[in-house]
Design a protein around this motif. Structure first.
Motif, PDB file in Angstrom:
ATOM      1  N   GLU A 178       0.829  -1.207   0.000  1.00  0.00           N
ATOM      2  CA  GLU A 178       0.000   0.000   0.000  1.00  0.00           C
ATOM      3  C   GLU A 178       0.867   1.262   0.000  1.00  0.00           C
ATOM      4  OE1 GLU A 178      -3.241   0.134  -0.403  1.00  0.00           O
ATOM      5  OE2 GLU A 178      -3.330  -2.049  -0.498  1.00  0.00           O
ATOM      6  N   LEU A 179       1.975   1.202   0.735  1.00  0.00           N
ATOM      7  CA  LEU A 179       2.873   2.353   0.780  1.00  0.00           C
ATOM      8  C   LEU A 179       3.502   2.594  -0.593  1.00  0.00           C
ATOM      9  CD1 LEU A 179       4.065   4.495   2.657  1.00  0.00           C
ATOM     10  CD2 LEU A 179       5.928   2.910   3.188  1.00  0.00           C
ATOM     11  N   LEU A 180       3.892   1.503  -1.281  1.00  0.00           N
ATOM     12  CA  LEU A 180       4.469   1.662  -2.618  1.00  0.00           C
ATOM     13  C   LEU A 180       3.428   2.202  -3.597  1.00  0.00           C
ATOM     14  CD1 LEU A 180       6.976   1.260  -4.390  1.00  0.00           C
ATOM     15  CD2 LEU A 180       6.069  -0.997  -4.995  1.00  0.00           C
ATOM     16  N   LYS A 181       2.212   1.709  -3.507  1.00  0.00           N
ATOM     17  CA  LYS A 181       1.144   2.203  -4.378  1.00  0.00           C
ATOM     18  C   LYS A 181       0.985   3.716  -4.231  1.00  0.00           C
ATOM     19  CE  LYS A 181      -2.804   0.013  -4.323  1.00  0.00           C
ATOM     20  NZ  LYS A 181      -3.967  -0.779  -3.806  1.00  0.00           N
ATOM     21  N   THR A 182       0.979   4.174  -2.989  1.00  0.00           N
ATOM     22  CA  THR A 182       0.781   5.597  -2.714  1.00  0.00           C
ATOM     23  C   THR A 182       1.965   6.432  -3.184  1.00  0.00           C
ATOM     24  OG1 THR A 182      -0.591   5.079  -0.792  1.00  0.00           O
ATOM     25  CG2 THR A 182       0.345   7.283  -0.888  1.00  0.00           C
ATOM     26  N   MET A 183       3.184   5.967  -2.865  1.00  0.00           N
ATOM     27  CA  MET A 183       4.372   6.772  -3.151  1.00  0.00           C
ATOM     28  C   MET A 183       4.794   6.732  -4.620  1.00  0.00           C
ATOM     29  SD  MET A 183       6.704   6.176   0.280  1.00  0.00           S
ATOM     30  CE  MET A 183       7.814   7.518  -0.178  1.00  0.00           C
ATOM     31  N   ALA A 184       4.542   5.590  -5.285  1.00  0.00           N
ATOM     32  CA  ALA A 184       4.964   5.457  -6.682  1.00  0.00           C
ATOM     33  C   ALA A 184       3.831   5.753  -7.659  1.00  0.00           C
ATOM     34  CB  ALA A 184       5.509   4.054  -6.930  1.00  0.00           C
ATOM     35  N   GLY A 185       2.610   5.884  -7.141  1.00  0.00           N
ATOM     36  CA  GLY A 185       1.472   6.181  -8.009  1.00  0.00           C
ATOM     37  C   GLY A 185       1.118   5.047  -8.954  1.00  0.00           C
ATOM     38  N   ILE A 186       1.107   3.815  -8.434  1.00  0.00           N
ATOM     39  CA  ILE A 186       0.801   2.652  -9.269  1.00  0.00           C
ATOM     40  C   ILE A 186      -0.412   1.905  -8.716  1.00  0.00           C
ATOM     41  CG2 ILE A 186       3.158   2.367 -10.098  1.00  0.00           C
ATOM     42  CD1 ILE A 186       3.557   0.173  -8.009  1.00  0.00           C
ATOM     43  N   ASP A 187      -0.994   1.054  -9.544  1.00  0.00           N
ATOM     44  CA  ASP A 187      -2.161   0.262  -9.157  1.00  0.00           C
ATOM     45  C   ASP A 187      -1.785  -1.211  -9.175  1.00  0.00           C
ATOM     46  OD1 ASP A 187      -4.616  -0.842  -8.676  1.00  0.00           O
ATOM     47  OD2 ASP A 187      -5.465  -0.363 -10.646  1.00  0.00           O
ATOM     48  N   ILE A 188      -1.555  -1.775  -7.986  1.00  0.00           N
ATOM     49  CA  ILE A 188      -1.295  -3.205  -7.840  1.00  0.00           C
ATOM     50  C   ILE A 188      -2.305  -3.752  -6.843  1.00  0.00           C
ATOM     51  CG2 ILE A 188       1.145  -3.114  -8.486  1.00  0.00           C
ATOM     52  CD1 ILE A 188       1.904  -2.997  -5.563  1.00  0.00           C
ATOM     53  N   GLN A 189      -2.700  -5.003  -7.027  1.00  0.00           N
ATOM     54  CA  GLN A 189      -3.804  -5.567  -6.264  1.00  0.00           C
ATOM     55  C   GLN A 189      -3.329  -6.477  -5.128  1.00  0.00           C
ATOM     56  OE1 GLN A 189      -7.039  -4.577  -6.930  1.00  0.00           O
ATOM     57  NE2 GLN A 189      -5.911  -3.199  -8.301  1.00  0.00           N
ATOM     58  N   HIS A 190      -3.868  -6.257  -3.933  1.00  0.00           N
ATOM     59  CA  HIS A 190      -3.528  -7.059  -2.760  1.00  0.00           C
ATOM     60  C   HIS A 190      -4.332  -8.355  -2.742  1.00  0.00           C
ATOM     61  CE1 HIS A 190      -4.023  -7.741   1.810  1.00  0.00           C
ATOM     62  NE2 HIS A 190      -2.859  -8.247   1.428  1.00  0.00           N
ATOM     63  N   VAL A 191      -3.641  -9.478  -2.498  1.00  0.00           N
ATOM     64  CA  VAL A 191      -4.301 -10.777  -2.384  1.00  0.00           C
ATOM     65  C   VAL A 191      -3.884 -11.397  -1.046  1.00  0.00           C
ATOM     66  CG1 VAL A 191      -4.672 -13.053  -3.407  1.00  0.00           C
ATOM     67  CG2 VAL A 191      -4.193 -11.075  -4.884  1.00  0.00           C
ATOM     68  N   PRO A 192      -4.733 -11.310  -0.013  1.00  0.00           N
ATOM     69  CA  PRO A 192      -4.369 -11.870   1.296  1.00  0.00           C
ATOM     70  C   PRO A 192      -4.610 -13.375   1.353  1.00  0.00           C
ATOM     71  CG  PRO A 192      -6.531 -10.848   1.412  1.00  0.00           C
ATOM     72  CD  PRO A 192      -6.027 -10.611   0.016  1.00  0.00           C
ATOM     73  N   TYR A 193      -3.775 -14.070   2.090  1.00  0.00           N
ATOM     74  CA  TYR A 193      -3.914 -15.516   2.279  1.00  0.00           C
ATOM     75  C   TYR A 193      -3.968 -15.817   3.774  1.00  0.00           C
ATOM     76  CZ  TYR A 193      -2.801 -16.731  -2.585  1.00  0.00           C
ATOM     77  OH  TYR A 193      -2.824 -16.873  -3.949  1.00  0.00           O
ATOM     78  N   LYS A 194      -4.918 -16.647   4.160  1.00  0.00           N
ATOM     79  CA  LYS A 194      -4.942 -17.094   5.553  1.00  0.00           C
ATOM     80  C   LYS A 194      -3.774 -18.040   5.803  1.00  0.00           C
ATOM     81  CE  LYS A 194      -7.925 -19.041   9.134  1.00  0.00           C
ATOM     82  NZ  LYS A 194      -9.266 -19.563   9.462  1.00  0.00           N
ATOM     83  N   ASN A 195      -3.464 -18.871   4.799  1.00  0.00           N
ATOM     84  CA  ASN A 195      -2.311 -19.776   4.864  1.00  0.00           C
ATOM     85  C   ASN A 195      -1.267 -19.268   3.879  1.00  0.00           C
ATOM     86  OD1 ASN A 195      -0.419 -21.822   4.674  1.00  0.00           O
ATOM     87  ND2 ASN A 195      -1.930 -23.471   4.772  1.00  0.00           N
TER      88      ASN A 195
END
Length: 331
Positions: A178-195
């Motif tokens: 999220e910090l890179l998205k904000t500082m670099a102005g890019i759109d990358i998608q977060h995919v959380p995993y429980k495992n």
């Protein structure tokens, strides 16, 4: 009943009350001075195999030897560490249920999740800051980039195409993205995993693109060629991966340091806190522990209970702002 008899009976009750109170006080004091006189449960907010779990098991083994009691590691994953943190916050403050307070559970999650049921400051006794570590940005080798500048250019040409994994919302890999998205102005998608182990399997297969995971966990896969390292998330290089440049070489000011510290429920007796702090200091000074942590890419960063509490307050404010500025939410 005669007035004299009433007075004698009242006096007897008062004496009994004083005696019982004194006995209870003595018993409580004796119990604390004998701490620990039974096994200690160390609740870990993430699954086995994660960096947090590895640190916890090294620490628990040594702490048990210092205190002369078994320290049992209990992995309680879920909700980005919130399930574990809440369970400890609601436990008896007797020193027999402990946990890590982390940069996720006690700094980012309260801002990231709408219904966090614990206060990261008021509901915990912060006993000792222990270690911090950089994250490493590593990608699947099939992604056609070789450095941070190329990654940012690729992401800008392909908005939303790149994905990055984490062990859950609010964890340091999530916030690094999220910090890179904000500082670099890019759109990358977060995919959380429980495992997270399943997440790594998908990353190696190319189902997902990259991760900002902890150096000690991700770097072996880089050395084996399964992943390609592009940068570390601190302003200085990692001692175990000195050839990997800081992300801040390309994205000025980028710096993120996950941390781990010992905590228990609020209201723990001072003598128990003091004993745990002294024992933790002894563990961190152990040459074997220092070597193990160094090889894991960890930096020992000891703090007293008061220093650690003040640090947590500062981190909570800092990451609340980062979460707000990034617009991140729990998935």
């Amino acid at each position: 009943m005669a007035e004299a008899s009433k007075k004698r009976l009242t006096g007897a009750f008062k004496l009994a009350a004083v005696a019982i109170s004194g006995a209870l006080s003595f018993t409580a004091a004796q119990a604390q001075s004998n701490y620990p006189n039974k096994p200690i449960k160390f609740v870990v907010p993430y699954s086995a195999g994660t960096t947090t779990d590895v640190i916890a098991r090294v620490y628990a083994d040594k702490l048990g030897k210092v205190l002369g009691q078994n320290v049992i590691v209990d992995n309680k994953a879920g909700a980005g560490g919130n399930i574990s943190a809440e369970s400890v916050a609601r436990s008896a403050p007797d020193g027999y249920t402990l946990t890590f307070s982390t940069s996720a559970t006690h700094a980012t999650n309260p801002a990231l999740y709408k219904n966090v049921s614990f206060d990261p400051i008021k509901d915990f006794t912060h006993i000792a800051m222990m270690v911090s570590a950089p994250n490493m940005l590593a990608i699947n080798p099939k992604i056609p980039v070789n450095n941070m500048a190329e990654l940012i250019a690729y992401a800008k040409k392909n908005p939303g195409k790149l994905t990055y994994i984490s062990a859950g919302s609010g964890t340091s890999p999530h916030m690094a993205g999220e910090l890179l998205k904000t500082m670099a102005g890019i759109d990358i998608q977060h995919v959380p995993y429980k495992n997270i182990n399943q997440g790594f399997t998908d990353l190696f297969a190319g189902t997902v693109s990259m991760t900002f995971y902890h150096v000690p966990v991700i770097y072996p896969h880089v050395k084996e060629g399964r992943l390609k390292a592009l940068g570390v998330a601190t302003s200085e290089r990692s001692p175990i991966a000195p050839e990997v440049p800081p992300i801040s070489d390309t994205v000025k000011g980028y710096d993120l340091r996950p941390w781990w510290g010992l905590a228990g429920p609020a209201g723990m007796p001072k003598d128990v806190v003091d004993k745990l702090y002294a024992a933790t200091t002894q563990v961190l000074a152990d040459p074997e522990v220092q070597e193990r942590f160094k090889n894991l890419g960890l930096i020992i960063t000891p703090m007293t209970p008061q220093q650690f509490n003040d640090f947590t307050v500062t981190e909570l404010a800092k990451w609340s702002k980062i979460v707000k500025d990034s617009g991140a939410t729990a998935n």
